[in-house]
Design a protein around this motif. Structure first.
Motif, short mmCIF file in Angstrom:
data_model
loop_
_atom_site.label_atom_id
_atom_site.label_comp_id
_atom_site.label_asym_id
_atom_site.label_seq_id
_atom_site.Cartn_x
_atom_site.Cartn_y
_atom_site.Cartn_z
N THR A 8 0.83 -1.20 0.00
CA THR A 8 0.00 0.00 0.00
C THR A 8 0.87 1.25 0.00
O THR A 8 0.60 2.22 -0.72
CB THR A 8 -0.93 0.01 1.23
OG1 THR A 8 -1.77 -1.15 1.20
CG2 THR A 8 -1.81 1.26 1.24
N ALA A 9 1.92 1.23 0.79
CA ALA A 9 2.83 2.37 0.86
C ALA A 9 3.54 2.60 -0.47
O ALA A 9 3.73 3.73 -0.91
CB ALA A 9 3.85 2.16 1.97
N LEU A 12 1.07 4.19 -2.84
CA LEU A 12 0.87 5.59 -2.46
C LEU A 12 2.07 6.43 -2.90
O LEU A 12 1.90 7.54 -3.42
CB LEU A 12 0.68 5.71 -0.94
CG LEU A 12 0.55 7.13 -0.38
CD1 LEU A 12 -0.66 7.82 -0.98
CD2 LEU A 12 0.46 7.11 1.14
N LEU A 13 3.26 5.87 -2.73
CA LEU A 13 4.47 6.58 -3.12
C LEU A 13 4.46 6.89 -4.61
O LEU A 13 4.71 8.01 -5.04
CB LEU A 13 5.70 5.74 -2.76
CG LEU A 13 7.06 6.31 -3.14
CD1 LEU A 13 7.34 7.56 -2.34
CD2 LEU A 13 8.15 5.27 -2.90
N THR A 16 1.59 9.44 -5.58
CA THR A 16 1.88 10.82 -5.22
C THR A 16 2.98 11.39 -6.10
O THR A 16 2.99 12.57 -6.41
CB THR A 16 2.29 10.94 -3.74
OG1 THR A 16 3.35 10.03 -3.47
CG2 THR A 16 1.13 10.65 -2.82
N ASN A 22 -2.09 14.85 -2.47
CA ASN A 22 -2.40 14.03 -1.32
C ASN A 22 -3.66 13.23 -1.62
O ASN A 22 -4.78 13.69 -1.41
CB ASN A 22 -2.61 14.92 -0.09
CG ASN A 22 -2.91 14.11 1.15
OD1 ASN A 22 -2.89 12.89 1.12
ND2 ASN A 22 -3.19 14.80 2.24
N SER A 133 3.80 15.33 -0.07
CA SER A 133 3.08 14.05 0.01
C SER A 133 3.97 12.88 -0.42
O SER A 133 3.91 11.79 0.17
CB SER A 133 1.81 14.10 -0.84
OG SER A 133 2.11 14.47 -2.17
N PHE A 134 4.79 13.08 -1.44
CA PHE A 134 5.71 12.02 -1.89
C PHE A 134 6.73 11.71 -0.80
O PHE A 134 7.01 10.54 -0.50
CB PHE A 134 6.42 12.46 -3.17
CG PHE A 134 7.35 11.43 -3.74
CD1 PHE A 134 6.91 10.53 -4.69
CD2 PHE A 134 8.68 11.37 -3.33
CE1 PHE A 134 7.77 9.57 -5.22
CE2 PHE A 134 9.55 10.41 -3.85
CZ PHE A 134 9.09 9.51 -4.81
N LYS A 136 6.54 12.16 2.42
CA LYS A 136 5.93 11.50 3.57
C LYS A 136 5.67 10.03 3.27
O LYS A 136 5.85 9.17 4.15
CB LYS A 136 4.64 12.22 3.95
CG LYS A 136 4.87 13.61 4.52
CD LYS A 136 3.56 14.35 4.72
CE LYS A 136 3.81 15.75 5.29
NZ LYS A 136 2.55 16.54 5.39
N ALA A 137 5.22 9.73 2.04
CA ALA A 137 5.02 8.34 1.66
C ALA A 137 6.34 7.58 1.65
O ALA A 137 6.43 6.43 2.07
CB ALA A 137 4.35 8.26 0.28
N THR A 140 7.60 6.11 4.96
CA THR A 140 7.01 4.88 5.50
C THR A 140 7.67 3.62 4.94
O THR A 140 7.34 2.52 5.39
CB THR A 140 5.50 4.82 5.20
OG1 THR A 140 5.30 4.67 3.79
CG2 THR A 140 4.80 6.07 5.68
#
Length: 247
Positions: A8-9, A12-13, A16, A22, A133-134, A136-137, A140
């Protein structure tokens, strides 16, 4: 982190990075510029395996950060070009910066404009959230150890817990860092290192061909799977970098 959470991460990466927004705050598929371009990233199993085993390096440009059209309605190139009436001339980014710096105290004014742009974005939480946003992804995903960027901002340091490497002397501490960001165009934290003008690009190309930073970049390119994100394929900056990679 469980495998499902890691996948999932990763999605998302990549989302973004492609969209610059976001995605988590747009769940109802509204008609905004983010949702209209929302796509489902199909990840090859081989790529997922390489990311999770630390064999992937992300090579990032301004499209994942402050220059995403989702952040401000005018990018830095346009902002500077407008100051010297060069918006319609079709000049490259380094050419516009070079021309701007020809005016009295031009370099100083350019650096002030860069800092002012970052301050504006960081002063508004929504703008900063879109610009980071990138990063922060990325924060993780512990398997990703190396990042290469041409961006001047400090968002990888601030939001992805990466140690910056800007100068040749920094490389002595490469193995100490748990996650590294190789900043080949300098950092706003060290104004003398910023690469912007044609002269800067020429010096940077020479440095990447001859100095330790360039050697580290070549090692990464030779031993890792590299994902480019945040670049336009037509961008002169990207073309220079891609030519270096091919050689």
């Amino acid at each position: 982190m469980e495998l499902h959470e890691q996948l999932t991460a990763i999605k998302l990466l990549l989302c973004t990075g492609i969209l610059g927004g976001n995605l988590g705050s747009h769940k109802n598929n509204c008609d905004c510029v983010i949702c209209k371009n929302k796509i489902d990233v199909q990840l090859p199993e081989e790529l997922v395996d390489e990311i999770l085993t630390g064999k992937v390096t992300f090579f990032t440009g301004a499209g994942i950060s402050t220059e995403s059209p989702k952040v401000l309605n005018i990018n830095f190139y346009q902002e500077v070009a407008r100051e010297i009436n060069a918006l319609d001339k079709g000049w490259s980014f380094p050419s516009v910066m070079q021309e701007f710096c020809k005016q009295p105290n031009g370099r100083l004014k350019l650096l002030q404009m860069i800092r002012s742009r970052f301050r504006t974005i960081d002063s508004f939480p929504e703008l900063q959230n879109m610009a980071t946003s990138f990063h922060k992804a990325m924060g993780t995903l512990s398997p990703i150890k190396n990042i290469v960027t041409t961006n001047w901002d400090t968002y990888f340091e601030d939001f992805a817990h990466a140690t910056p490497f800007v100068l040749d002397s920094d490389l002595a501490f490469w193995e100490i860092a748990e996650r590294r960001v190789l900043k080949i165009h300098g950092s706003i934290d060290n104004l003398s290192t910023l690469v912007a003008t044609e002269e800067d690009y020429s010096e940077c190309k020479k440095r990447l061909n001859e100095k330790l930073i360039g050697g580290m970049l070549k090692t990464i390119l030779a031993t890792q799977t590299v994902i480019f994100v945040g670049y336009s394929m037509r961008d002169s900056d990207f073309q220079e970098i891609y030519d270096l990679v091919k050689k």
